[in-house]
Design an enzyme around this catalytic site. Structure first.
Site, PDB file in Angstrom:
ATOM      1  N   GLU A   1      -7.658  15.697  -2.690  1.00 28.65           N
ATOM      2  CA  GLU A   1      -7.476  14.566  -3.636  1.00 28.65           C
ATOM      3  C   GLU A   1      -8.649  14.311  -4.433  1.00 28.65           C
ATOM      4  OE1 GLU A   1      -3.989  11.978  -2.112  1.00 28.65           O
ATOM      5  OE2 GLU A   1      -5.629  11.617  -0.871  1.00 28.65           O
TER       6      GLU A   1
ATOM      7  N   GLY B   1      -4.550   6.894  -7.928  1.00 32.17           N
ATOM      8  CA  GLY B   1      -4.238   5.439  -8.442  1.00 32.17           C
ATOM      9  C   GLY B   1      -4.601   5.412  -9.877  1.00 32.17           C
TER      10      GLY B   1
END
Ligand code: PGA
Length: 236
Positions: A162, A168
């Site tokens: 990630e 986000g």
């Protein structure tokens, strides 16, 4: 190709009531799905979800665990406790590394404890924006892999890559950048599943899953709604 592994990371979202209502809707949506599906809710919702998802094709995971088995560690939850309800556990999410200062060394202990309890750890790695801009992405990820997995049989672990800038933010890594890192990670761990995480949505999951070394996804925001998470699974 093996079935993709699609993992929901709900982070600090959903009450027990909200989690159960999600599960009721969601399990019907994905009844015929080929993907391996895992939901990682907050600890408080695990017991109720375990009951609600019994007999379905949706597995459960915890978002973290402590490395000690039991004792005076106020606020912590152990692998022994997690394994009563879950098959999986996320270890070393970037938010844990960032807000709770979890180091590779600590995560190595958590990973060992997870394996000792027959849990399948989903070990998260990924560089932050500064590291990326300084062209240190591979160096950082290599260190996270080598230190985190020291003394561990990597074959028993799922890795999640990630890139922190993508979490986000809507700024998913392009499929080819992700693929390059996934194949780099596999050069250390061998042929274990490597999931991609960071703004995965119904619109981009297909593109990502086409890559040879992207074996699934770790989904935050888009996993909070049954319809959108169901759509991701359908597309994957
Ligand atoms: P996101 O989160 O899908 O909301 O970007 C992913 C994650 O942090 O696991």
């Amino acid at each position: 190709m093996a079935a993709p592994i699609i993992v929901a990371n709900w982070k600090m979202n959903k009450t027990v009531k909200e989690a159960v209502s999600f599960a009721k809707e969601f399990k019907a949506l994905v009844r015929d799905a080929k993907a391996k599906i895992v939901i990682c809710p907050p600890f408080t919702a695990l017991y109720a979800l375990c009951d609600e998802l019994k007999g379905s094709n949706v597995s459960l995971g915890a978002q973290d665990m402590f490395f000690e088995e039991k004792g005076a560690f106020t606020g912590e939850v152990s692998g022994l406790m997690v394994k009563e309800l879950c098959k999986y556990v996320i270890i070393g999410h970037s938010e844990r590394r960032m807000y709770f200062k979890e180091t590779n060394k600590l995560l190595n202990k958590k990973l060992k404890a997870a394996l000792a309890n027959d849990l399948i750890p989903i070990y998260c790695v990924g560089e932050n924006l500064n590291e990326m801009q300084a062209d240190k992405s591979k160096m950082v990820v290599e260190k996270q892999i080598k230190e985190g997995l020291k003394g561990i049989d990597a074959k028993k672990v799922i890795v999640a890559y990630e890139p922190i800038r993508a979490i986000g933010t809507g700024k998913t890594a392009t499929a080819d950048i992700a693929e390059e890192m996934h194949s780099f990670i596999k050069s250390f761990v061998g042929n274990v599943p490597v999931l991609y995480g960071g703004s995965v949505k119904p619109e981009n999951v297909k593109e990502l899953m086409k890559e040879k070394d992207i074996d699934g996804a770790l989904v935050g925001g888009a996993s909070l709604e049954a319809g959108s998470f169901g759509k991701i699974i359908e597309e994957a």
